[in-house]
Write an enzyme that holds these catalytic residues in place. Sequence first.
Site, PDB file in Angstrom:
ATOM      1  N   ASP A  67      70.503  15.620 -37.414  1.00 14.27           N
ATOM      2  CA  ASP A  67      69.268  15.056 -36.953  1.00 14.27           C
ATOM      3  C   ASP A  67      68.935  14.167 -35.165  1.00 14.27           C
ATOM      4  OD1 ASP A  67      70.926  12.311 -37.757  1.00 14.27           O
ATOM      5  OD2 ASP A  67      69.878  12.283 -39.387  1.00 14.27           O
ATOM      6  N   ASN A 136      69.167   6.420 -50.905  1.00 14.48           N
ATOM      7  CA  ASN A 136      67.885   7.005 -51.463  1.00 14.48           C
ATOM      8  C   ASN A 136      68.084   8.513 -51.673  1.00 14.48           C
ATOM      9  OD1 ASN A 136      67.519   7.937 -48.696  1.00 14.48           O
ATOM     10  ND2 ASN A 136      65.063   7.474 -48.669  1.00 14.48           N
ATOM     11  N   HIS A 138      69.421  10.601 -50.028  1.00 15.26           N
ATOM     12  CA  HIS A 138      68.714  11.507 -48.799  1.00 15.26           C
ATOM     13  C   HIS A 138      69.971  12.781 -47.974  1.00 15.26           C
ATOM     14  CE1 HIS A 138      68.104   8.576 -45.047  1.00 15.26           C
ATOM     15  NE2 HIS A 138      69.610   8.745 -44.869  1.00 15.26           N
ATOM     16  N   GLU A 143      63.925  13.018 -46.554  1.00 17.33           N
ATOM     17  CA  GLU A 143      63.742  11.933 -47.895  1.00 17.33           C
ATOM     18  C   GLU A 143      62.872  12.648 -49.274  1.00 17.33           C
ATOM     19  OE1 GLU A 143      64.659   9.761 -46.478  1.00 17.33           O
ATOM     20  OE2 GLU A 143      63.492   8.032 -45.280  1.00 17.33           O
TER      21      GLU A 143
END
Length: 242
Positions: A67, A136, A138, A143
Amino acid sequence: MNIYTFRDEEQFVQTGANLISSLLHTNPRAKLGLATGSTPVGLYAKLIEMNRQGLVSFAQTTTYNLDEYVGLPENHPESYRTFMNEKFFHHVDIQIERTHVPNGNAANPEEECLNYDKMLEEFGPVDLQLLGLGHNGHIGFNEPGESLSGGTHVVELQEKTRNANARFFPTLDDVPTHAITMGVATILKARQILLLVRGEDKAEIVHRALKGPITTACPASLLQCHPNVVVLLDQGAGRLLV
Ligand code: GLP
């Protein structure tokens, strides 16, 4: 899934580094999927050390990063390209033109995503994909939500993610709002996945990801569908698994 929990930081890092170096011994042209974040920094340092000692070479390796932030200049201190150059690429015998990080400054980000996937289709799949884990759930910047994207795509970062990454920027406002990330299908195409997680604060999400239901509400839980995943945890991160 093969899950290993380490009491000793050095062993945690060495095990990850050994996995990568033995892959490269068997196949010096292996393609590596790489990750950023604070978790793999020690692993990169260990690989640099092993490279200097002549124990592993990256001379024929090609890498694809997961990413990149959208809109940060490539040479911005917090761009993932800068991170990879400084923490790894510039210190080993890799050919920089064989290292790929999505271009977060592409005039047409959607096209950049398609091209990144095309390149992975043509030259992939990666032999080993390194992953960290967000608080979270990810992976990359996929997400949690009601749905996930398969291919590389532009994503709007959740507040939790921007807050977590704010420690690297002067203020929260400086944290980019969007990123380009490989999608979950792209990630799951890797022949092997190496997930690294450290810290007590990730214990709950580790438990959800590895033992909870497979759900888009926790993107890392999709790793349970992959046939060849190695998970390395420190004691804090593995606390709830016993
Ligand atoms: C970022 C990256 C992820 C990484 C995560 C966890 O959001 N995009 O690839 O896994 O942070 O980072 P850390 O290892 O610093 O906790």
